[in-house]
Design an enzyme around this catalytic site. Sequence first.
Site, PDB file in Angstrom:
ATOM      1  N   SER A 172      -2.294 -15.317  -6.090  1.00 57.74           N
ATOM      2  CA  SER A 172      -1.682 -15.852  -7.310  1.00 57.74           C
ATOM      3  C   SER A 172      -0.643 -14.919  -7.909  1.00 57.74           C
ATOM      4  O   SER A 172       0.202 -15.353  -8.701  1.00 57.74           O
ATOM      5  CB  SER A 172      -2.754 -16.172  -8.353  1.00 57.74           C
ATOM      6  OG  SER A 172      -3.562 -15.037  -8.600  1.00 57.74           O
ATOM      7  N   ASP A 416      -7.287 -12.036 -19.133  1.00 56.15           N
ATOM      8  CA  ASP A 416      -6.546 -11.954 -17.868  1.00 56.15           C
ATOM      9  C   ASP A 416      -5.688 -10.700 -17.909  1.00 56.15           C
ATOM     10  O   ASP A 416      -4.621 -10.678 -18.529  1.00 56.15           O
ATOM     11  CB  ASP A 416      -5.679 -13.201 -17.677  1.00 56.15           C
ATOM     12  CG  ASP A 416      -4.890 -13.165 -16.372  1.00 56.15           C
ATOM     13  OD1 ASP A 416      -4.990 -12.156 -15.641  1.00 56.15           O
ATOM     14  OD2 ASP A 416      -4.160 -14.125 -16.086  1.00 56.15           O
ATOM     15  N   HIS A 419      -2.698 -10.898 -14.019  1.00 56.33           N
ATOM     16  CA  HIS A 419      -1.394 -11.553 -13.941  1.00 56.33           C
ATOM     17  C   HIS A 419      -0.482 -11.037 -15.048  1.00 56.33           C
ATOM     18  O   HIS A 419      -0.890 -10.216 -15.883  1.00 56.33           O
ATOM     19  CB  HIS A 419      -1.569 -13.066 -14.023  1.00 56.33           C
ATOM     20  CG  HIS A 419      -2.447 -13.623 -12.942  1.00 56.33           C
ATOM     21  ND1 HIS A 419      -3.795 -13.843 -13.118  1.00 56.33           N
ATOM     22  CD2 HIS A 419      -2.168 -13.967 -11.665  1.00 56.33           C
ATOM     23  CE1 HIS A 419      -4.317 -14.311 -12.000  1.00 56.33           C
ATOM     24  NE2 HIS A 419      -3.354 -14.387 -11.091  1.00 56.33           N
TER      25      HIS A 419
END
Length: 458
Positions: A172, A416, A419
Site C-alpha cells: 500500500s 496510521d 502511510h
Amino acid sequence: MHTEITSERDQSRLKMKPTSKVCRRIHEHYLIDKEKLLTLVNRRPSFLIYSLCFTILLSFYVLCASNSLRFAFNSTHGHHFDQRNSLVQPGNDDEKCDLFTGRWIRDVRGPLYTNFSCKTLPYQRNCLLHGRTDKDFLHWRWKPDQCELPVFNLRSFLNIVQGKTMAFIGDSLARNQMESLLCLLSAEETPNQVYRDAEDRTATCHFPRHNFTIIVLWTQFLVSASEIIVNGSATGGFHLHLDKIDESWVQKLSAIDYAIISDGQWFFRPNYLYEGGRFVGCIYCQETNVTDLGPGFAIQKAFRLALKHINDCNNCPRIVTILRTFSPSQFENGGWNTGGTCTRTSPLAPEEIKDGGGLDWYYRRIQLAEIDSARKLGEKKGNAFDILDVTRAMLMRPDGHPGLHWGNQWMKGYSDCIHWCLPGPIDTWNDFLLQVLRRQSRNPLGSRTHGSRFIGRR
C-alpha cells in the site's frame, strides 16, 4: 516626462538601505547630485560625457542595492527559503550531488496541490478532511546538502514518460506514491481509470494525451505467500516461499518500461519461511525450537529474487527498475495495535534521528546491496537499475503520517503511522523520481509501441 519617471524610480530606491559604507556614500552622493547631473545632461556640448558619468554612477548604485538584497536573503540562513526559485538542475554541474542527503527546510508556498484540488486523492490519505487541523507539515521541502532539488515539473515528467508504462510494484505504500503522482500530474491532464480490482489493490490509470499508463501491482512480499488460516479465521501471518516469485506481478513485466519496486512493512508479522519446499525458520513467531531469522533475512531474499526475475525476463524490453528504499513507520509509545501514536507536527533535524536510523537504516542497506548487485548483472543485458533513497528523508518526517486522521470506520482509535498524508512529504518521492528519470532518459529506452498495453482488464 523623463524627470517624472526618474523621480518615481528614485522614490522606490530610497526604500532600499545600502549595507556597506561604500554603498551608503554612493547612495548619498547619488541623491545629492542627481539633479545637477540631469541639468548637465541637457547641455548639448557635454551630453555624451555627462550621460556616461550618470550611467556609471547609477550602475554602482544598482550593484550596491543588489548586494543589499543578497545580504537580506543570506540573513535568512536558518533554512527558510523557497526552492521553487531554484534553477539548479541535478544532472548537469551537480551530477555528483547526493540528492538524498540533506534536511527539510521551510517552504512558504506549500504543496503543488491541495486536498480539494486533487480529484483522485484517496479518502484514507485525506488527512485534512478527517480533522487534522495543523498545517505546518505542508510547508517543508527537502534541501540536499550540496545542491538543490527542483520542484516537481509535471510537463517535464510527462514529456519523459510519453508513450510509456510505469508500474508501482509493492504494497500500500507503493500505492501511496502512485496516488501522490496522480495528484501532481492531474493539474496537466486528468487520467482515466481503466481498471481496478475488487479490493482496489491493483489499478490502471491512463493519460490519453500523453499515451502514458500508470499501474499499481499489489504484492505484499514480492515472493509467493499464503495467509495462515486457523479454525477458518485469518491470522495475519503468512507462509513465505522465499525461492518462489509472486507471479501476479512478474507476468506483467513484458509491458513495463519503468518499474518502481518496493516492499517492507508486511515482513514485520509472524511469518513462516520456506526454501525449496522446506521450512527454514520464522519471523516473530515466538515458538520454541524454531529459529527466528528476522525480517532482514526475508527482505534480502525477496528483493534478490525479484530483481533476478527482472534481469532474467527474456521477453521483456529494456526496463528501468527503480528501487524505492525502506519507508519507516513512526509509532511512539506503542505499536499500531497497542496504542501507538504519531502526533508530531514538525520535522526532525538530521542530528535528531535516533540511533542513526536503527533497523530502518539496516533494511535500507540490505536493499541497496541487492540493487547494486542487480545493476552489475543488468548492465550486461542492457537493463538499468537505480534507486529512490527515501529512508533518510522520511526518518525526519514523523509529522507526515495520518495518525488518527484517516477516516477509518472499522478500526477507530488506531493511528496510521505507516502511510503518508496527501498532500505531504511523500510528494518528495516523486521529486526524486523525476530527477532519476531525467538521468535515465539520457539512455533512451528505444522505440516502443505498447504504451497503452495495460488499458483494459488484465
